[in-house]
Enzyme design. Structure first.
Site, PDB file in Angstrom:
ATOM      1  N   ASP A  36       0.857  -1.162   0.192  1.00 30.63           N
ATOM      2  CA  ASP A  36       0.220  -0.016  -0.154  1.00 30.63           C
ATOM      3  C   ASP A  36       0.843   1.265  -0.088  1.00 30.63           C
ATOM      4  O   ASP A  36       2.079   1.199   0.387  1.00 30.63           O
ATOM      5  CB  ASP A  36      -0.895   0.035   1.204  1.00 30.63           C
ATOM      6  CG  ASP A  36      -2.071   0.696   1.152  1.00 30.63           C
ATOM      7  OD1 ASP A  36      -3.390   0.181   1.165  1.00 30.63           O
ATOM      8  OD2 ASP A  36      -2.136   2.002   0.802  1.00 30.63           O
ATOM      9  N   ASP A  62       4.078   1.365  -4.573  1.00 26.07           N
ATOM     10  CA  ASP A  62       3.061   1.958  -5.654  1.00 26.07           C
ATOM     11  C   ASP A  62       2.704   1.188  -6.627  1.00 26.07           C
ATOM     12  O   ASP A  62       3.497   0.567  -7.312  1.00 26.07           O
ATOM     13  CB  ASP A  62       3.760   3.399  -6.444  1.00 26.07           C
ATOM     14  CG  ASP A  62       3.036   3.925  -7.498  1.00 26.07           C
ATOM     15  OD1 ASP A  62       1.966   3.385  -7.798  1.00 26.07           O
ATOM     16  OD2 ASP A  62       3.519   4.873  -8.170  1.00 26.07           O
ATOM     17  N   VAL A  63       1.452   0.509  -6.578  1.00 25.66           N
ATOM     18  CA  VAL A  63       1.106  -0.626  -7.367  1.00 25.66           C
ATOM     19  C   VAL A  63       1.167  -0.170  -8.966  1.00 25.66           C
ATOM     20  O   VAL A  63       1.242  -1.330  -9.734  1.00 25.66           O
ATOM     21  CB  VAL A  63      -0.349  -1.085  -7.149  1.00 25.66           C
ATOM     22  CG1 VAL A  63      -0.244  -1.757  -5.907  1.00 25.66           C
ATOM     23  CG2 VAL A  63      -1.415  -0.129  -7.493  1.00 25.66           C
ATOM     24  N   ASN A  89      -6.269  -5.860  -5.090  1.00 26.12           N
ATOM     25  CA  ASN A  89      -7.210  -5.305  -4.454  1.00 26.12           C
ATOM     26  C   ASN A  89      -7.264  -3.766  -4.733  1.00 26.12           C
ATOM     27  O   ASN A  89      -8.198  -3.003  -4.349  1.00 26.12           O
ATOM     28  CB  ASN A  89      -7.402  -5.550  -3.233  1.00 26.12           C
ATOM     29  CG  ASN A  89      -8.246  -4.827  -2.406  1.00 26.12           C
ATOM     30  OD1 ASN A  89      -9.505  -4.902  -2.396  1.00 26.12           O
ATOM     31  ND2 ASN A  89      -7.791  -3.957  -1.354  1.00 26.12           N
ATOM     32  N   TYR A 155     -14.576   5.314 -13.695  1.00 26.61           N
ATOM     33  CA  TYR A 155     -14.633   4.495 -12.916  1.00 26.61           C
ATOM     34  C   TYR A 155     -15.250   3.114 -13.424  1.00 26.61           C
ATOM     35  O   TYR A 155     -14.558   2.064 -13.297  1.00 26.61           O
ATOM     36  CB  TYR A 155     -15.156   4.682 -11.471  1.00 26.61           C
ATOM     37  CG  TYR A 155     -15.174   3.604 -10.373  1.00 26.61           C
ATOM     38  CD1 TYR A 155     -13.979   3.314  -9.750  1.00 26.61           C
ATOM     39  CD2 TYR A 155     -16.161   2.809 -10.167  1.00 26.61           C
ATOM     40  CE1 TYR A 155     -13.848   2.443  -8.952  1.00 26.61           C
ATOM     41  CE2 TYR A 155     -16.118   1.899  -9.212  1.00 26.61           C
ATOM     42  CZ  TYR A 155     -14.889   1.699  -8.735  1.00 26.61           C
ATOM     43  OH  TYR A 155     -14.676   0.697  -7.555  1.00 26.61           O
ATOM     44  N   LYS A 159     -13.397  -0.583 -13.921  1.00 28.19           N
ATOM     45  CA  LYS A 159     -13.677  -1.906 -13.217  1.00 28.19           C
ATOM     46  C   LYS A 159     -14.197  -2.928 -14.495  1.00 28.19           C
ATOM     47  O   LYS A 159     -14.128  -3.960 -14.207  1.00 28.19           O
ATOM     48  CB  LYS A 159     -14.594  -1.503 -12.228  1.00 28.19           C
ATOM     49  CG  LYS A 159     -14.096  -0.738 -10.973  1.00 28.19           C
ATOM     50  CD  LYS A 159     -13.014  -1.690 -10.525  1.00 28.19           C
ATOM     51  CE  LYS A 159     -12.247  -0.988  -9.172  1.00 28.19           C
ATOM     52  NZ  LYS A 159     -11.066  -1.811  -8.481  1.00 28.19           N
TER      53      LYS A 159
END
Length: 164
Positions: A36, A62-63, A89, A155, A159
């Site tokens: 995270d 940092d993903v 996630n 968004y 998704k």
């Protein structure tokens, strides 16, 4: 202790759903690598889970960074020798109508919500192949299937990309 001996890497682990997953999986005996950007809540969760006897490591990461993914996978493997489950996630929602959103905001949301799934999957697959198994769980949203008037279009698109 259904997850004893399993190593699980969780993104977006410092709060919300990610935190709830980490707490439950720790209770089930898993070794956890928590990723995270939120160092304060991440280290607090790490300490809380360690006090309950869990094997857990928090990584400020940092993903959207391939370098951070490489380090996270290396860390998990060096500490436990494996990665059994990746839970993609992490996610963000920039709550603006699409006509008010900048291209940079769009790019940021797509990098976090979709790009991180690509990068995580890319970097754990070689580990899972070498150990002959593993699971990848990509968290999405009902908004990935149906939009509604209270959810920004960008968004929903991000998704949807993860859902399908």
């Amino acid at each position: 202790m259904r997850l004893k001996g399993k190593t699980i890497l969780i993104t977006g682990a410092s709060g919300g759903i990610g935190r709830a997953i980490a707490v439950r999986f720790a209770r089930e005996g898993a070794a956890l690598v928590l990723m995270d950007l939120d160092r304060e809540n991440g280290t607090a969760l790490e300490e809380e889970l360690r006090q309950s006897g869990s094997e857990v490591w928090f990584l400020k990461a940092d993903v959207t960074s391939e370098a951070d993914w490489k380090l996270a996978v290396e860390e998990a493997v060096s500490r436990t020798g494996r990665i059994d489950v990746l839970i993609n996630n992490a996610g963000i929602n920039i709550r603006k109508p699409i006509e008010e959103m900048s291209a940079d905001e769009w790019d940021t949301m797509m990098k976090v919500n979709v790009g991180s799934v690509f990068l995580g999957t890319k970097h754990v697959i070689p580990v899972m192949r070498s150990q002959k198994g593993g699971s990848i769980i990509n968290m999405s949203s009902i908004c990935g299937l149906v939009g509604h008037k209270f959810t920004p279009e960008a968004y929903t698109a991000s998704k949807g990309a993860v859902t399908l």
